[in-house]
Motif scaffolding. Structure first.
Motif, mmCIF file in Angstrom:
data_model
loop_
_atom_site.group_PDB
_atom_site.id
_atom_site.type_symbol
_atom_site.label_atom_id
_atom_site.label_comp_id
_atom_site.label_asym_id
_atom_site.label_seq_id
_atom_site.Cartn_x
_atom_site.Cartn_y
_atom_site.Cartn_z
ATOM 1 N N GLU A 101 0.838 -1.205 0.000
ATOM 2 C CA GLU A 101 0.000 0.000 0.000
ATOM 3 C C GLU A 101 0.874 1.257 0.000
ATOM 4 N N THR A 102 1.978 1.242 0.713
ATOM 5 C CA THR A 102 2.905 2.375 0.700
ATOM 6 C C THR A 102 3.482 2.565 -0.700
ATOM 7 N N ALA A 103 3.856 1.479 -1.342
ATOM 8 C CA ALA A 103 4.394 1.555 -2.708
ATOM 9 C C ALA A 103 3.343 2.092 -3.678
ATOM 10 N N ARG A 104 2.103 1.654 -3.525
ATOM 11 C CA ARG A 104 1.023 2.120 -4.408
ATOM 12 C C ARG A 104 0.788 3.611 -4.228
ATOM 13 N N ARG A 105 0.720 4.063 -2.998
ATOM 14 C CA ARG A 105 0.488 5.491 -2.740
ATOM 15 C C ARG A 105 1.622 6.345 -3.297
ATOM 16 N N THR A 106 2.843 5.885 -3.132
ATOM 17 C CA THR A 106 3.997 6.612 -3.662
ATOM 18 C C THR A 106 3.898 6.718 -5.177
ATOM 19 N N ALA A 107 3.548 5.626 -5.831
ATOM 20 C CA ALA A 107 3.413 5.633 -7.296
ATOM 21 C C ALA A 107 2.301 6.576 -7.729
ATOM 22 N N GLU A 108 1.184 6.584 -7.019
ATOM 23 C CA GLU A 108 0.070 7.454 -7.401
ATOM 24 C C GLU A 108 0.384 8.928 -7.156
ATOM 25 N N ARG A 109 1.217 9.224 -6.171
ATOM 26 C CA ARG A 109 1.591 10.622 -5.914
ATOM 27 C C ARG A 109 2.465 11.183 -7.038
ATOM 28 N N ARG A 110 3.106 10.304 -7.787
ATOM 29 C CA ARG A 110 3.948 10.768 -8.902
ATOM 30 C C ARG A 110 3.114 11.303 -10.067
ATOM 31 N N PHE A 111 1.866 10.868 -10.177
ATOM 32 C CA PHE A 111 1.037 11.258 -11.324
ATOM 33 C C PHE A 111 0.897 12.776 -11.454
ATOM 34 N N PRO A 112 0.502 13.501 -10.401
ATOM 35 C CA PRO A 112 0.363 14.958 -10.573
ATOM 36 C C PRO A 112 1.675 15.719 -10.400
ATOM 37 N N ALA A 113 2.800 15.026 -10.270
ATOM 38 C CA ALA A 113 4.088 15.683 -10.017
ATOM 39 C C ALA A 113 4.461 16.744 -11.064
ATOM 40 N N PRO A 114 4.106 16.583 -12.336
ATOM 41 C CA PRO A 114 4.453 17.643 -13.299
ATOM 42 C C PRO A 114 3.724 18.972 -13.028
ATOM 43 N N LEU A 115 2.669 18.939 -12.230
ATOM 44 C CA LEU A 115 1.922 20.149 -11.908
ATOM 45 C C LEU A 115 2.488 20.784 -10.641
#
Length: 143
Positions: A101-115
């Motif tokens: 779950e920690t790995a999943r959350r970290t990966a999902e936080r990368r999605f809006p990183a360009p903003l």
């Protein structure tokens, strides 16, 4: 590109990143939600777990089959009521679930990183507005 096409691609990107983050932990994209509900407290019956997940019993059985096949959960008869199946995560998999779950959350936080922060907050507000809009679309059907 139209809005629908962009939304489909926007949804697929974090879903793919989540799946890639979960794979090393032996967990697929559907299992974390099931496991989080099952690990939240006392052991649940299949009916109770279905209610918490908002699915029917038949759907829950198929959602549990995968985690059970992977050794993530066990099903057993309730000692109080033999008609009920209790489903709970195996003790050794609770830690794996936390790491996954920690790995999943970290990966999902990368999605809006360009903003920037304001852009990410604006995106979330816009998506919430679209998802929560209760207006019914006009049918446009001819009488």
């Amino acid at each position: 590109m139209g809005a629908r096409h962009l939304l489909e691609h926007a949804q697929a990107k974090p879903a793919r990143a989540s799946a890639e983050a979960l794979a090393p932990h032996g967990v697929d994209g559907h299992e974390p939600a099931v496991l989080v509900v099952l690990a939240a407290g006392e052991p649940l019956s299949q009916v109770e777990a279905a209610g918490r997940l908002g699915v029917d019993r038949t759907t829950l059985v198929s959602l549990i089959d995968g985690p059970e096949d992977h050794g993530l959960v066990v099903r057993r008869r309730s000692p109080q009521d033999r008609r009920r199946n209790i489903v709970e995560p195996t003790p050794e998999r609770r830690d794996c679930l936390r790491r996954a779950e920690t790995a999943r959350r970290t990966a999902e936080r990368r999605f809006p990183a360009p903003l920037d922060e304001a852009g990410a907050a604006s995106l979330v507000r816009a998506l919430q507005t679209l998802v929560l809009d209760a207006r019914e679309p006009e049918s446009g059907a001819c009488p």
